[in-house]
Design a protein around this motif. Structure first.
Motif, PDB file in Angstrom:
ATOM      1  N   GLU A   1     -12.129 -31.794  51.886  1.00 27.80           N
ATOM      2  CA  GLU A   1     -12.964 -32.408  52.941  1.00 27.80           C
ATOM      3  C   GLU A   1     -13.323 -31.371  54.010  1.00 27.80           C
ATOM      4  OE1 GLU A   1     -10.270 -35.624  51.223  1.00 27.80           O
ATOM      5  OE2 GLU A   1     -10.039 -33.533  51.874  1.00 27.80           O
ATOM      6  N   LYS A   2     -12.383 -30.484  54.303  1.00 29.49           N
ATOM      7  CA  LYS A   2     -12.638 -29.439  55.297  1.00 29.49           C
ATOM      8  C   LYS A   2     -13.510 -28.330  54.709  1.00 29.49           C
ATOM      9  CE  LYS A   2     -10.307 -26.524  58.690  1.00 29.49           C
ATOM     10  NZ  LYS A   2      -9.038 -25.936  59.147  1.00 29.49           N
ATOM     11  N   LEU A   3     -13.216 -27.948  53.464  1.00 35.74           N
ATOM     12  CA  LEU A   3     -14.017 -26.914  52.789  1.00 35.74           C
ATOM     13  C   LEU A   3     -15.487 -27.327  52.708  1.00 35.74           C
ATOM     14  CD1 LEU A   3     -11.658 -25.992  49.800  1.00 35.74           C
ATOM     15  CD2 LEU A   3     -12.268 -24.481  51.695  1.00 35.74           C
ATOM     16  N   ALA A   4     -15.707 -28.616  52.482  1.00 39.06           N
ATOM     17  CA  ALA A   4     -17.081 -29.123  52.299  1.00 39.06           C
ATOM     18  C   ALA A   4     -17.933 -28.970  53.555  1.00 39.06           C
ATOM     19  CB  ALA A   4     -17.042 -30.583  51.863  1.00 39.06           C
ATOM     20  N   SER A   5     -17.285 -28.827  54.703  1.00 36.31           N
ATOM     21  CA  SER A   5     -18.052 -28.683  55.952  1.00 36.31           C
ATOM     22  C   SER A   5     -18.298 -27.210  56.299  1.00 36.31           C
ATOM     23  CB  SER A   5     -17.303 -29.358  57.107  1.00 36.31           C
ATOM     24  OG  SER A   5     -16.100 -28.650  57.377  1.00 36.31           O
ATOM     25  N   MET A   6     -17.785 -26.299  55.458  1.00 33.00           N
ATOM     26  CA  MET A   6     -17.876 -24.864  55.762  1.00 33.00           C
ATOM     27  C   MET A   6     -19.085 -24.213  55.099  1.00 33.00           C
ATOM     28  SD  MET A   6     -13.971 -23.505  55.328  1.00 33.00           S
ATOM     29  CE  MET A   6     -12.598 -24.243  56.232  1.00 33.00           C
ATOM     30  N   THR A   7     -19.562 -23.130  55.713  1.00 31.37           N
ATOM     31  CA  THR A   7     -20.601 -22.294  55.098  1.00 31.37           C
ATOM     32  C   THR A   7     -19.955 -21.404  54.037  1.00 31.37           C
ATOM     33  OG1 THR A   7     -20.250 -20.465  56.641  1.00 31.37           O
ATOM     34  CG2 THR A   7     -21.867 -22.152  57.277  1.00 31.37           C
ATOM     35  N   TYR A   8     -20.792 -20.751  53.249  1.00 27.91           N
ATOM     36  CA  TYR A   8     -20.267 -19.815  52.253  1.00 27.91           C
ATOM     37  C   TYR A   8     -19.434 -18.735  52.934  1.00 27.91           C
ATOM     38  CZ  TYR A   8     -19.828 -16.936  48.131  1.00 27.91           C
ATOM     39  OH  TYR A   8     -19.295 -16.237  47.075  1.00 27.91           O
ATOM     40  N   GLN A   9     -19.952 -18.224  54.050  1.00 26.92           N
ATOM     41  CA  GLN A   9     -19.263 -17.151  54.766  1.00 26.92           C
ATOM     42  C   GLN A   9     -17.892 -17.611  55.273  1.00 26.92           C
ATOM     43  OE1 GLN A   9     -22.396 -18.125  55.038  1.00 26.92           O
ATOM     44  NE2 GLN A   9     -23.796 -16.373  55.236  1.00 26.92           N
ATOM     45  N   GLU A  10     -17.813 -18.837  55.734  1.00 21.62           N
ATOM     46  CA  GLU A  10     -16.533 -19.359  56.242  1.00 21.62           C
ATOM     47  C   GLU A  10     -15.514 -19.536  55.109  1.00 21.62           C
ATOM     48  OE1 GLU A  10     -18.235 -21.831  60.138  1.00 21.62           O
ATOM     49  OE2 GLU A  10     -18.166 -22.797  58.171  1.00 21.62           O
ATOM     50  N   ILE A  11     -15.984 -20.031  53.969  1.00 17.68           N
ATOM     51  CA  ILE A  11     -15.085 -20.154  52.806  1.00 17.68           C
ATOM     52  C   ILE A  11     -14.646 -18.767  52.331  1.00 17.68           C
ATOM     53  CG2 ILE A  11     -14.981 -20.832  50.364  1.00 17.68           C
ATOM     54  CD1 ILE A  11     -16.579 -23.320  51.075  1.00 17.68           C
ATOM     55  N   ALA A  12     -15.590 -17.812  52.363  1.00 15.98           N
ATOM     56  CA  ALA A  12     -15.255 -16.437  51.966  1.00 15.98           C
ATOM     57  C   ALA A  12     -14.108 -15.898  52.827  1.00 15.98           C
ATOM     58  CB  ALA A  12     -16.474 -15.530  52.092  1.00 15.98           C
ATOM     59  N   TYR A  13     -14.157 -16.168  54.119  1.00 22.64           N
ATOM     60  CA  TYR A  13     -13.084 -15.686  54.991  1.00 22.64           C
ATOM     61  C   TYR A  13     -11.753 -16.352  54.635  1.00 22.64           C
ATOM     62  CZ  TYR A  13     -10.028 -14.727  58.833  1.00 22.64           C
ATOM     63  OH  TYR A  13      -8.920 -14.341  59.548  1.00 22.64           O
ATOM     64  N   GLU A  14     -11.776 -17.663  54.422  1.00 18.14           N
ATOM     65  CA  GLU A  14     -10.526 -18.380  54.128  1.00 18.14           C
ATOM     66  C   GLU A  14      -9.880 -17.871  52.832  1.00 18.14           C
ATOM     67  OE1 GLU A  14      -8.963 -20.197  56.132  1.00 18.14           O
ATOM     68  OE2 GLU A  14     -10.519 -20.573  57.619  1.00 18.14           O
ATOM     69  N   VAL A  15     -10.704 -17.630  51.814  1.00 16.37           N
ATOM     70  CA  VAL A  15     -10.166 -17.156  50.530  1.00 16.37           C
ATOM     71  C   VAL A  15      -9.710 -15.702  50.639  1.00 16.37           C
ATOM     72  CG1 VAL A  15     -10.736 -16.627  48.117  1.00 16.37           C
ATOM     73  CG2 VAL A  15     -11.535 -18.767  49.138  1.00 16.37           C
ATOM     74  N   MET A  16     -10.579 -14.848  51.158  1.00 17.79           N
ATOM     75  CA  MET A  16     -10.299 -13.414  51.135  1.00 17.79           C
ATOM     76  C   MET A  16      -9.193 -13.017  52.106  1.00 17.79           C
ATOM     77  SD  MET A  16     -14.204 -12.080  50.616  1.00 17.79           S
ATOM     78  CE  MET A  16     -13.778 -10.357  50.699  1.00 17.79           C
ATOM     79  N   SER A  17      -9.074 -13.722  53.213  1.00 13.00           N
ATOM     80  CA  SER A  17      -8.021 -13.375  54.183  1.00 13.00           C
ATOM     81  C   SER A  17      -6.638 -13.619  53.592  1.00 13.00           C
ATOM     82  CB  SER A  17      -8.194 -14.173  55.475  1.00 13.00           C
ATOM     83  OG  SER A  17      -8.056 -15.571  55.235  1.00 13.00           O
ATOM     84  N   ARG A  18      -6.560 -14.499  52.607  1.00 17.18           N
ATOM     85  CA  ARG A  18      -5.264 -14.773  51.975  1.00 17.18           C
ATOM     86  C   ARG A  18      -4.849 -13.652  51.016  1.00 17.18           C
ATOM     87  NH1 ARG A  18      -6.957 -19.196  54.101  1.00 17.18           N
ATOM     88  NH2 ARG A  18      -5.646 -21.056  54.394  1.00 17.18           N
TER      89      ARG A  18
END
Length: 495
Positions: free
Chosen positions: A45-62
Motif C-alpha cells: 500500500e505504501k509502495l503503490a504511492s511512491m514514484t519509481y525514484q522513491e522505490i529505487a531508493y528504498e530497494v537500493m539503500s538496503r
C-alpha cells in the motif's frame, strides 16, 4: 544493517558495496554477492504511492549500505530523469492476459538503460568514497545492448573512459549503428571477428591479467566493469520488479500479498537473477520463468542439472540472448551450493576447462522457484504476429521469446497466476525481424522505411534513440581479432 560483499570463489574476505562496484570482478575471478539478502519490509500500500525514484531508493539503500542517503538519492535523481520518455519510467501494459513490463523507455531503448543510467554515478561516487586517483576504464563486452547503454551512460563522465567490444556480425543493424555513431571523447567501440562469448572471455582475461593491470596502473588507469557481472548493475534491476508489483496493486490488478509469476527472456542470467533477489527480499513472486532462444543452454541446465556450452552457437533474431556462457548463473550456483566457494570455483574451473559442469541432486532440488523453456525462431515470429493481430500490441523478438515460453508454461502447468513479462527491448530496435514476423510483404523496404512503417501500424512514435541515428556519421570502425584485444586496449589508452 550493514550489507557487505564477498566473492563466489573467495575465501571469505568482505568488501563494501562501493568497493565491489569499483572492482566489478573479484581478484579471484569470482562475482560479488551480498553477505545476505536484505528484507524489503515495506507494505505494498505504501509502495503503490511512491514514484519509481522513491522505490529505487528504498530497494537500493538496503543493498548499498555504505552510500549516504544524499549520495544515493543524487545518483538516482541523475539517472532516472528526462532521458526516459515516460514519466513512470517503466510502464506496465496489459495485453492478451499478461502484463508487459516495458523496460525500454531510456536513452537506448533497451532494458540495459535501467541499470546503466545509474551505474556511472554509482561508480564515480564509489571512486570518491575510496579515494581512487586513477582514471577508471570501463571495459565491457556486449551482445548488442549493454555496449550502447553503457556508452550513453558514461559518455563524457569525468574520470572515466569506456571501451566496448562487440561481435562484428552478431548484432542487429540498429544495434551496430547505435554503437558506432556514439559521441563522447572517452568512448571507444571495437568490433571483433568472433561471437559474444569470445568477446566476453577476452574481457575476463584482461580483468584477470595482473601484468596488464600493473602496466595500466603505472599509466594512471584501472579497469572496472559495466557488464551485468557488476553488482552495481544487478541491484538497480531489482527495483523494477518491486515497481511492477506496486503498479499492479495500484491499478487494482492484484490484492496485497497476492503472488505473481515473472517471465524473463534470458541470456546472461542477470535480469532473472534480479527477480530472484526481489523474491528473496520478500516480494510475492511465485515462479521465475526463464525463457531461452535456440541457444538453449539455460533450458538444458534447468531440465537436466548439467550446464554444457559445447554446442553450436546459433545466430538468432534475438541476438542479445545469443550467449552460451551465462555469467550471472554463477551467483545462483554459489547460493544453491550452500555458499560454498570451493565447490563454486571447482564448477567454474570445469566450465573453463571442459565447457561444462553438473550440479548435485541436492542443488537441483533448490531450483524449484524456476521453470525453463525455449522458443524456436519460428515460434518467436509467430507470437509477434499473433499478439499484433489479436491486440494491436507489438513486441520485439526478445520479449516474444518470453511470451512464447510463458504460453508453454501455462499449457504445461495450467497455472493461471498473474504474470509479468519483462519486455526488454523496443520493437524499433529489431524492426526488420519484427516486421518480417508480422508480414513478409515488408521485406523489400529499407531499414528506416521499415521503422516508419512500424510506427504507423503500431501507432507508436519513433523513439528519439532511433531518430538520432538516421543520419549520424560512423565514428568508430575498428575491427580486431580476439587475440588482439589487449593490444588495442593499450593503444586506445596510450598505455
Amino acid at each position: 544493517m550493514e550489507i557487505l560483499y564477498k566473492s563466489t570463489r573467495g575465501t571469505g574476505e568482505c568488501v563494501t558495496a562501493s568497493q565491489a562496484i569499483l572492482k566489478g570482478l573479484s581478484d579471484d575471478g569470482g562475482l560479488f554477492v551480498p553477505t545476505q539478502i536484505p528484507v524489503l519490509g515495506i507494505p505494498v500500500e505504501k509502495l503503490a504511492s511512491m514514484t519509481y525514484q522513491e522505490i529505487a531508493y528504498e530497494v537500493m539503500s538496503r543493498f548499498l549500505t555504505d552510500f549516504t542517503e544524499d549520495e544515493l538519492k543524487a545518483c538516482i535523481e541523475r539517472a532516472y530523469d528526462s532521458k526516459f520518455d515516460t514519466k513512470e519510467i517503466v510502464p506496465v501494459k496489459k495485453a492478451d492476459g499478461a502484463y508487459y513490463l516495458e523496460l525500454f523507455h531510456g536513452a537506448t531503448i533497451a532494458f540495459k538503460d535501467m541499470a546503466l543510467s545509474i551505474l556511472p554515478h554509482l561508480l564515480t561516487t564509489s571512486a570518491k568514497k575510496n579515494n581512487v586517483k586513477n582514471e577508471i576504464v570501463i571495459l565491457t563486452a556486449t551482445s548488442g545492448d549493454t555496449g550502447k547503454a553503457a556508452m550513453a551512460g558514461f559518455a563524457d563522465v569525468p574520470g572515466t573512459k569506456i571501451i566496448v567490444f562487440y561481435p562484428k556480425n552478431g548484432v542487429s543493424p540498429v544495434q551496430e549503428k547505435q554503437m558506432v555513431t556514439q559521441k563522447g571523447n572517452n568512448t571507444y567501440v571495437v568490433g571483433i571477428t568472433g561471437n559474444f562469448d569470445d568477446a566476453q572471455t577476452g574481457v575476463k582475461k584482461m580483468f584477470n591479467d595482473k601484468n596488464m593491470a600493473e602496466e595500466l596502473s603505472n599509466a594512471g588507469y584501472q579497469f572496472s566493469s559495466a557488464n551485468s557481472i557488476n553488482i552495481g548493475r544487478l541491484v538497480p534491476q531489482i527495483v523494477y520488479y518491486v515497481y511492477a508489483y506496486a503498479t499492479l496493486y495500484k491499478n487494482g490488478e492484484i490484492k496485497a500479498g497476492e503472488k505473481i509469476n515473472v517471465t524473463v527472456p534470458t541470456g546472461n542470467f542477470g535480469n532473472i537473477l534480479a527477480a530472484f533477489y526481489a523474491k528473496n527480499m520478500g516480494l510475492p513472486i511465485e515462479k521465475l520463468i526463464c525463457a531461452s532462444n535456440e541457444n538453449k543452454v539455460l533450458y538444458d541446465f534447468f531440465s537436466t542439472g548439467s550446464y554444457d556450452r559445447n554446442r553450436d552457437f546459433i545466430l538468432t533474431t534475438s541476438p542479445s540472448m545469443d550467449i552460451l556462457i551465462s555469467s550471472n548463473l554463477e551467483r545462483l550456483i554459489y547460493r544453491i551450493a550452500g555458499e560454498d566457494a570451493d565447490k563454486t570455483r571447482e564448477m567454474m574451473n570445469e566450465l573453463s576447462k571442459d565447457g561444462k559442469y553438473e550440479i548435485t541432486a541436492e542443488m537441483r532440488a533448490q531450483l524449484k522457484d524456476f521453470y525453463g523453456n525455449y522458443a524456436t525462431e519460428e515460434e518467436t515470429a509467430k507470437i509477434i504476429k499473433k499478439l499484433y493481430e489479436d491486440t494491436g500490441y507489438v513486441i520485439d523478438t526478445h520479449t516474444a521469446v518470453a511470451a512464447c515460453v510463458y504460453e508453454k508454461y501455462k499449457t504445461a502447468t495450467k497455472d493461471d497466476t498473474k504474470t509479468v513479462i519483462a519486455s526488454t527491448a523496443s520493437p524499433f530496435k529489431f524492426t526488420r525481424s519484427v516486421m518480417d514476423a508480422i508480414d513478409h510483404k515488408y521485406d523489400a523496404m529499407e531499414d528506416f522505411e521499415l521503422i516508419d512503417k512500424l510506427s504507423e501500424i503500431a501507432n507508436v512514435k519513433v523513439p528519439n534513440a532511433i531518430e538520432e541515428i538516421r543520419t549520424a556519421p560512423v565514428l568508430h570502425d575498428t575491427v580486431v581479432e580476439v587475440a588482439e584485444m589487449p593490444a588495442i586496449v593499450k593503444k586506445l589508452l596510450n598505455a
